[in-house]
Design an enzyme around this catalytic site. Sequence first.
Site, PDB file in Angstrom:
ATOM      1  N   TRP A   5      -0.084 -12.208   2.961  1.00  0.00           N
ATOM      2  CA  TRP A   5       0.249 -12.316   4.384  1.00  0.00           C
ATOM      3  C   TRP A   5       0.682 -13.707   4.804  1.00  0.00           C
ATOM      4  O   TRP A   5       1.332 -13.868   5.824  1.00  0.00           O
ATOM      5  CB  TRP A   5      -0.939 -11.861   5.224  1.00  0.00           C
ATOM      6  CG  TRP A   5      -0.913 -10.401   5.499  1.00  0.00           C
ATOM      7  CD1 TRP A   5      -0.846  -9.405   4.565  1.00  0.00           C
ATOM      8  CD2 TRP A   5      -0.937  -9.763   6.778  1.00  0.00           C
ATOM      9  NE1 TRP A   5      -0.850  -8.183   5.198  1.00  0.00           N
ATOM     10  CE2 TRP A   5      -0.910  -8.373   6.561  1.00  0.00           C
ATOM     11  CE3 TRP A   5      -1.004 -10.224   8.086  1.00  0.00           C
ATOM     12  CZ2 TRP A   5      -0.935  -7.446   7.599  1.00  0.00           C
ATOM     13  CZ3 TRP A   5      -1.033  -9.298   9.124  1.00  0.00           C
ATOM     14  CH2 TRP A   5      -0.993  -7.922   8.865  1.00  0.00           C
ATOM     15  N   TYR A  12       2.982 -11.484  -3.383  1.00  0.00           N
ATOM     16  CA  TYR A  12       2.498 -10.699  -2.261  1.00  0.00           C
ATOM     17  C   TYR A  12       1.433 -11.448  -1.466  1.00  0.00           C
ATOM     18  O   TYR A  12       0.591 -12.131  -2.035  1.00  0.00           O
ATOM     19  CB  TYR A  12       1.914  -9.372  -2.752  1.00  0.00           C
ATOM     20  CG  TYR A  12       1.422  -8.530  -1.613  1.00  0.00           C
ATOM     21  CD1 TYR A  12       2.328  -7.805  -0.847  1.00  0.00           C
ATOM     22  CD2 TYR A  12       0.088  -8.513  -1.254  1.00  0.00           C
ATOM     23  CE1 TYR A  12       1.895  -7.073   0.237  1.00  0.00           C
ATOM     24  CE2 TYR A  12      -0.348  -7.771  -0.175  1.00  0.00           C
ATOM     25  CZ  TYR A  12       0.559  -7.056   0.568  1.00  0.00           C
ATOM     26  OH  TYR A  12       0.128  -6.331   1.638  1.00  0.00           O
TER      27      TYR A  12
HETATM   28  N1  LIG Z   1     -10.940  -3.888  -2.178  1.00  0.00           N
HETATM   29  C1  LIG Z   1      -9.890  -3.988  -1.364  1.00  0.00           C
HETATM   30  N2  LIG Z   1      -8.924  -4.888  -1.640  1.00  0.00           N
HETATM   31  C2  LIG Z   1      -7.868  -5.007  -0.826  1.00  0.00           C
HETATM   32  C3  LIG Z   1      -7.728  -4.186   0.311  1.00  0.00           C
HETATM   33  C4  LIG Z   1      -8.739  -3.226   0.581  1.00  0.00           C
HETATM   34  O1  LIG Z   1      -8.665  -2.457   1.557  1.00  0.00           O
HETATM   35  N3  LIG Z   1      -9.806  -3.167  -0.262  1.00  0.00           N
HETATM   36  N4  LIG Z   1      -6.634  -4.333   1.133  1.00  0.00           N
HETATM   37  C5  LIG Z   1      -5.433  -4.885   0.544  1.00  0.00           C
HETATM   38  C6  LIG Z   1      -4.461  -5.245   1.572  1.00  0.00           C
HETATM   39  S1  LIG Z   1      -3.999  -3.954   2.593  1.00  0.00           S
HETATM   40  C7  LIG Z   1      -3.926  -6.474   1.695  1.00  0.00           C
HETATM   41  S2  LIG Z   1      -2.683  -6.713   2.849  1.00  0.00           S
HETATM   42  C8  LIG Z   1      -4.332  -7.585   0.824  1.00  0.00           C
HETATM   43  C9  LIG Z   1      -4.366  -8.935   1.529  1.00  0.00           C
HETATM   44  O2  LIG Z   1      -4.336  -9.951   0.592  1.00  0.00           O
HETATM   45  P1  LIG Z   1      -3.590 -11.333   0.876  1.00  0.00           P
HETATM   46  O3  LIG Z   1      -2.468 -11.159   1.818  1.00  0.00           O
HETATM   47  O4  LIG Z   1      -3.299 -11.970  -0.429  1.00  0.00           O
HETATM   48  O5  LIG Z   1      -4.737 -12.130   1.604  1.00  0.00           O
HETATM   49  P2  LIG Z   1      -4.677 -13.450   2.482  1.00  0.00           P
HETATM   50  O6  LIG Z   1      -6.064 -13.978   2.478  1.00  0.00           O
HETATM   51  O7  LIG Z   1      -4.067 -13.150   3.811  1.00  0.00           O
HETATM   52  O8  LIG Z   1      -3.753 -14.415   1.644  1.00  0.00           O
HETATM   53  C10 LIG Z   1      -2.831 -15.267   2.217  1.00  0.00           C
HETATM   54  C11 LIG Z   1      -2.912 -16.620   1.514  1.00  0.00           C
HETATM   55  O9  LIG Z   1      -1.828 -17.409   1.963  1.00  0.00           O
HETATM   56  C12 LIG Z   1      -2.304 -18.727   2.274  1.00  0.00           C
HETATM   57  N5  LIG Z   1      -1.393 -19.294   3.273  1.00  0.00           N
HETATM   58  C13 LIG Z   1      -1.482 -19.241   4.618  1.00  0.00           C
HETATM   59  N6  LIG Z   1      -0.430 -19.847   5.185  1.00  0.00           N
HETATM   60  C14 LIG Z   1       0.341 -20.326   4.186  1.00  0.00           C
HETATM   61  C15 LIG Z   1       1.576 -21.050   4.138  1.00  0.00           C
HETATM   62  O10 LIG Z   1       2.187 -21.362   5.147  1.00  0.00           O
HETATM   63  N7  LIG Z   1       2.081 -21.351   2.909  1.00  0.00           N
HETATM   64  C16 LIG Z   1       1.436 -21.004   1.758  1.00  0.00           C
HETATM   65  N8  LIG Z   1       2.013 -21.356   0.598  1.00  0.00           N
HETATM   66  N9  LIG Z   1       0.268 -20.322   1.783  1.00  0.00           N
HETATM   67  C17 LIG Z   1      -0.263 -19.976   2.969  1.00  0.00           C
HETATM   68  C18 LIG Z   1      -3.705 -18.503   2.759  1.00  0.00           C
HETATM   69  O11 LIG Z   1      -4.471 -19.693   2.648  1.00  0.00           O
HETATM   70  C19 LIG Z   1      -4.195 -17.372   1.846  1.00  0.00           C
HETATM   71  O12 LIG Z   1      -4.797 -17.857   0.675  1.00  0.00           O
HETATM   72  O13 LIG Z   1      -5.630  -7.296   0.276  1.00  0.00           O
HETATM   73  C20 LIG Z   1      -5.657  -6.055  -0.407  1.00  0.00           C
HETATM   74  N10 LIG Z   1      -6.916  -5.929  -1.116  1.00  0.00           N
HETATM   75  N1  LIG Z   2      -9.805  -8.007  11.457  1.00  0.00           N
HETATM   76  C1  LIG Z   2      -8.911  -7.663  10.529  1.00  0.00           C
HETATM   77  N2  LIG Z   2      -8.026  -6.677  10.793  1.00  0.00           N
HETATM   78  C2  LIG Z   2      -7.128  -6.298   9.847  1.00  0.00           C
HETATM   79  C3  LIG Z   2      -7.059  -6.948   8.588  1.00  0.00           C
HETATM   80  C4  LIG Z   2      -8.014  -7.978   8.331  1.00  0.00           C
HETATM   81  O1  LIG Z   2      -8.044  -8.581   7.244  1.00  0.00           O
HETATM   82  N3  LIG Z   2      -8.915  -8.304   9.325  1.00  0.00           N
HETATM   83  N4  LIG Z   2      -6.107  -6.568   7.666  1.00  0.00           N
HETATM   84  C5  LIG Z   2      -4.940  -5.822   8.138  1.00  0.00           C
HETATM   85  C6  LIG Z   2      -4.268  -5.131   7.036  1.00  0.00           C
HETATM   86  S1  LIG Z   2      -3.362  -6.083   5.937  1.00  0.00           S
HETATM   87  C7  LIG Z   2      -4.265  -3.792   6.884  1.00  0.00           C
HETATM   88  S2  LIG Z   2      -3.374  -3.082   5.621  1.00  0.00           S
HETATM   89  C8  LIG Z   2      -4.994  -2.910   7.797  1.00  0.00           C
HETATM   90  C9  LIG Z   2      -5.728  -1.805   7.042  1.00  0.00           C
HETATM   91  O2  LIG Z   2      -6.069  -0.790   7.881  1.00  0.00           O
HETATM   92  P1  LIG Z   2      -6.886   0.481   7.320  1.00  0.00           P
HETATM   93  O3  LIG Z   2      -6.369   0.860   6.002  1.00  0.00           O
HETATM   94  O4  LIG Z   2      -6.920   1.490   8.390  1.00  0.00           O
HETATM   95  O5  LIG Z   2      -8.335  -0.178   7.230  1.00  0.00           O
HETATM   96  P2  LIG Z   2      -9.537  -0.283   6.208  1.00  0.00           P
HETATM   97  O6  LIG Z   2     -10.395  -1.297   6.868  1.00  0.00           O
HETATM   98  O7  LIG Z   2      -9.122  -0.496   4.817  1.00  0.00           O
HETATM   99  O8  LIG Z   2     -10.225   1.138   6.258  1.00  0.00           O
HETATM  100  C10 LIG Z   2     -10.628   1.765   7.457  1.00  0.00           C
HETATM  101  C11 LIG Z   2     -11.779   2.704   7.187  1.00  0.00           C
HETATM  102  O9  LIG Z   2     -11.372   3.783   6.357  1.00  0.00           O
HETATM  103  C12 LIG Z   2     -12.551   4.380   5.853  1.00  0.00           C
HETATM  104  N5  LIG Z   2     -12.238   5.066   4.599  1.00  0.00           N
HETATM  105  C13 LIG Z   2     -12.166   4.555   3.348  1.00  0.00           C
HETATM  106  N6  LIG Z   2     -11.846   5.521   2.454  1.00  0.00           N
HETATM  107  C14 LIG Z   2     -11.729   6.670   3.168  1.00  0.00           C
HETATM  108  C15 LIG Z   2     -11.424   8.023   2.841  1.00  0.00           C
HETATM  109  O10 LIG Z   2     -11.187   8.377   1.689  1.00  0.00           O
HETATM  110  N7  LIG Z   2     -11.382   8.921   3.864  1.00  0.00           N
HETATM  111  C16 LIG Z   2     -11.638   8.570   5.154  1.00  0.00           C
HETATM  112  N8  LIG Z   2     -11.552   9.517   6.083  1.00  0.00           N
HETATM  113  N9  LIG Z   2     -11.940   7.309   5.495  1.00  0.00           N
HETATM  114  C17 LIG Z   2     -11.973   6.378   4.519  1.00  0.00           C
HETATM  115  C18 LIG Z   2     -13.572   3.269   5.687  1.00  0.00           C
HETATM  116  O11 LIG Z   2     -14.815   3.666   6.254  1.00  0.00           O
HETATM  117  C19 LIG Z   2     -12.925   2.091   6.412  1.00  0.00           C
HETATM  118  O12 LIG Z   2     -13.822   1.410   7.252  1.00  0.00           O
HETATM  119  O13 LIG Z   2      -5.928  -3.667   8.559  1.00  0.00           O
HETATM  120  C20 LIG Z   2      -5.323  -4.799   9.192  1.00  0.00           C
HETATM  121  N10 LIG Z   2      -6.251  -5.306  10.152  1.00  0.00           N
HETATM  122 MO   LIG Z   3      -2.597  -4.832   4.223  1.00  0.00          MO
END
Ligand SMILES: Nc1nc2c(c(=O)[nH]1)N[C@H]1C(S)=C(S)[C@@H](COP(=O)(O)OP(=O)(O)OC[C@H]3O[C@@H](n4cnc5c(=O)[nH]c(N)nc54)[C@H](O)[C@@H]3O)O[C@H]1N2
Ligand SMILES: Nc1nc2c(c(=O)[nH]1)N[C@H]1C(S)=C(S)[C@@H](COP(=O)(O)OP(=O)(O)OC[C@H]3O[C@@H](n4cnc5c(=O)[nH]c(N)nc54)[C@H](O)[C@@H]3O)O[C@H]1N2
Ligand SMILES: [Mo]
Length: 750
Positions: free
Chosen positions: A115, A113
């Site tokens: 991005w 998993y």
């Molecule tokens: N506490 C907490 N944890 C969370 C979340 C949260 O809200 N709270 N959100 C979760 C969510 S929604 C997500 S999507 C995840 C995101 O977690 P990840 O998607 O694992 O985070 P990234 O840092 O985007 O990881 C992408 C990796 O791919 C590498 N990469 C980039 N390009 C390439 C390529 O071309 N080839 C290869 N082999 N590697 C490459 C980058 O260097 C990077 O290390 O985190 C989750 N974790």
């Molecule tokens: N700049 C930037 N943008 C991103 C990403 C990034 O890494 N960087 N990651 C992308 C990815 S993979 C994803 S999945 C999306 C995630 O998009 P979201 O899931 O919408 O985003 P989060 O930042 O996890 O959370 C948004 C807000 O939800 C609030 N929150 C947390 N728990 C609760 C709750 O129980 N109730 C309510 N009402 N609010 C709560 C927190 O205050 C938090 O700031 O964002 C995407 N956009």
């Molecule tokens: Mo995500």
Amino acid sequence: MADGSERRTQVTSSHWGAFEVDVEGDRIVATRPFAADPHPPAIPAILPAAVHHSSRVQRPAIRRGWLETRRRDGRGSDDFVALPWDEALDIAAGEIDRVRKAHGNEAIFGGSYGWGSAGRFHHAQSQVHRFLNCIGGYVASFGSYSTGCAQAIMPHVFGVDFLKLLYEHQDGWQVIHDHTETLVMFGGINPKNAQVSMGGITEHETAGWFEKFAAKGMSRVNVGPQRSDAPEGCDWLPLRPATDTALMLALAYVIETEGLTDRDFLARCTVGFDCFRPYLLGESDGQPKSPDWAGPICGADPEAIRALARRMATTRTLITVAWSLQRGEHGEQPYWMSAVLAAMLGQIGLPGGGVGYGYGAIGGVGKSFKGLRGMTFSQGRNPVRTVIPVARIGDMLRNPGQPYDFNGRRGPYPDIRLIYWAGGNPFHHHQDLNALHAAWQGPETIIVHEPWWTPTAKRADIVFPATTPYEREDIGRSNLDDYLFHMPQLVPPQGEARDDYAIFAGLAERLGAGPAFTGGRSAADWIRSLYDDYRSLAAEQDVEVPDFETLKARNWVRLPIRAEGPNRTLFAPFRTDPEAAPLGTPSGRIEIFSDRIDGFGYDDCPGHPVWLPPREWLGAATEATPLHLVSPQPGDKLHSQLECALADVPGARPVTLAIHPADAAARGIGDGELVRVFNGRGACRARARVSDAIREGVVALPTGAWFGDPGGNLDPHGNPNVLTLDVGTSRLGQGCSAHTALVEVGRLED
Ligand SMILES: Nc1nc2c(c(=O)[nH]1)N[C@H]1C(S)=C(S)[C@@H](COP(=O)(O)OP(=O)(O)OC[C@H]3O[C@@H](n4cnc5c(=O)[nH]c(N)nc54)[C@H](O)[C@@H]3O)O[C@H]1N2
Ligand SMILES: Nc1nc2c(c(=O)[nH]1)N[C@H]1C(S)=C(S)[C@@H](COP(=O)(O)OP(=O)(O)OC[C@H]3O[C@@H](n4cnc5c(=O)[nH]c(N)nc54)[C@H](O)[C@@H]3O)O[C@H]1N2
Ligand SMILES: [Mo]
């Protein structure tokens, strides 16, 4: 220019948008915003430093303990031995072959998993899945960390694939602008997150739409723990995290008891209200779900709840729900309950009314385009049927062979001997990282492709250096965007880095699957053929796409696929005639009560939405852990990507922790001071930002820092996942519960 080489400028695309890149000789020297983007993100500014950073993986590397004696401990602490490509590929292929012969392909986990990068061909997950399919298959994963729980529950409620609902059916921004009078945003809508959209987003519109909403006088209410989750000027109903379901129930209670329920809509378009109503009114459990009941749970004023309910029932109201709400234990409940509340209001299917999910989570939600097909690198077919819910990887590693429940199924976790990861960073993204670090010692071999020495690369046995998108040619396009990019190779591969495709081709050849993987094509051949297929499919839909050479010469084009004017309303045909256009649920209607879910017999997700407190929330705060930690996405980058360069900026690390003035004062913490954030699972450093934009009792620490402490005592950079809880949302969704965590914060002397 010192070496006399010329400066070239070209445009490329990324998950956070298009931008111009200046190259001198072999180096990226600067980036600039893309001219057509009304709100360009700042993220690309750190790109030059990151691409040429000293933390790039230069050569194939094998962990010393594994190379010498196949020792599994030492992941994260051993040093690495650099090897020539051929030797390293031979060793990796030999090991994959040994594992598949000794234990079968069910012993290989390739969920992988993450991005990775934008770009249609060099999409790391497609590459790794295709490779593993060609050599006999792998254990795969279901859903995403973003929306895994919603992907499980929402098809039971609406009978539609959740992602299709988001990307193809929900009301567009223009419809919302034209029709919505009251916008109630659970978890806010944040242009900070809308900077990003998978596969790319060129025109960042979210902030601009909110300016228009304000100008129209639309009432915009942000419901959640942080005022900063919505653009300035919105009303804020501060809420304790994880209590949205209680608030929604109380809104529903007011609507029902004040005669505001749309009975006709419920009768025509839903099933099961009669099973839910006794619970709502307290007839079944003795507890009416009134505002007086919800007030203390949510930390909200009962009068404010009543006023909001009346407003919602008397104006065109759109309820929006952030993805964050289902990224917590029992995340199924606010998602299901929001649908029930919207059904009771009877506005589902009316333009600008009803419910929608994930607006602002990524910038593409709310845009509407003609969907074009194609440009997908085929992953082939996986002969192994075993799939785990994506966020259950820690459980899987800890419990091989043990049964677990998921969405009506029960089965054993596979016994994983080899992990293959390309394009993700589990030691950034997974919950309870100290526990994952321990479980990670189980498998015999871990292979990772990475451009950088991330914490995951450091915990691998074999690391292959991967190119970044700036070191190879690709095509950039997304179904949520109307631009098409030729992404040129801007600089040569750094060190000895190779494309994921080339690495897999080398392994496939050694494993007797070379032609199956490559189809006899080079990367350039593939890009060309994917593009040509896309172009002819587009022509079938009457969309003219330039030929490859023209696109290459122009660098980018804007396609005429934007749906102009009022468009798309979710479930409009269904509302008009539910007999003729039934939903895909068993009843063909919106399911307020689901026989199917009820039949699963899960006490953590019964047959209709209920208020279920998670195991960690402010209602269960203890003396040792009195604060609720939310861990949102970082504003200055995408997840953990480009972290190495950002961490070099003076004062940028540790990450900033938002804390309310009263909570800071009680602990003697001043703005800008270093703090320790901790609970029984771990601890990290952070820098306090004292702010009244966060509710008292709640602290927010964004994700994105690289997990830095192998000893598990004090993560120096501020990764919240040393603190978060690694449990499934419920037996139904088994999603990630990152937003469920109680912590304490204390001063840290420098
Ligand atoms: N506490 C907490 N944890 C969370 C979340 C949260 O809200 N709270 N959100 C979760 C969510 S929604 C997500 S999507 C995840 C995101 O977690 P990840 O998607 O694992 O985070 P990234 O840092 O985007 O990881 C992408 C990796 O791919 C590498 N990469 C980039 N390009 C390439 C390529 O071309 N080839 C290869 N082999 N590697 C490459 C980058 O260097 C990077 O290390 O985190 C989750 N974790
Ligand atoms: N700049 C930037 N943008 C991103 C990403 C990034 O890494 N960087 N990651 C992308 C990815 S993979 C994803 S999945 C999306 C995630 O998009 P979201 O899931 O919408 O985003 P989060 O930042 O996890 O959370 C948004 C807000 O939800 C609030 N929150 C947390 N728990 C609760 C709750 O129980 N109730 C309510 N009402 N609010 C709560 C927190 O205050 C938090 O700031 O964002 C995407 N956009
Ligand atoms: Mo995500």
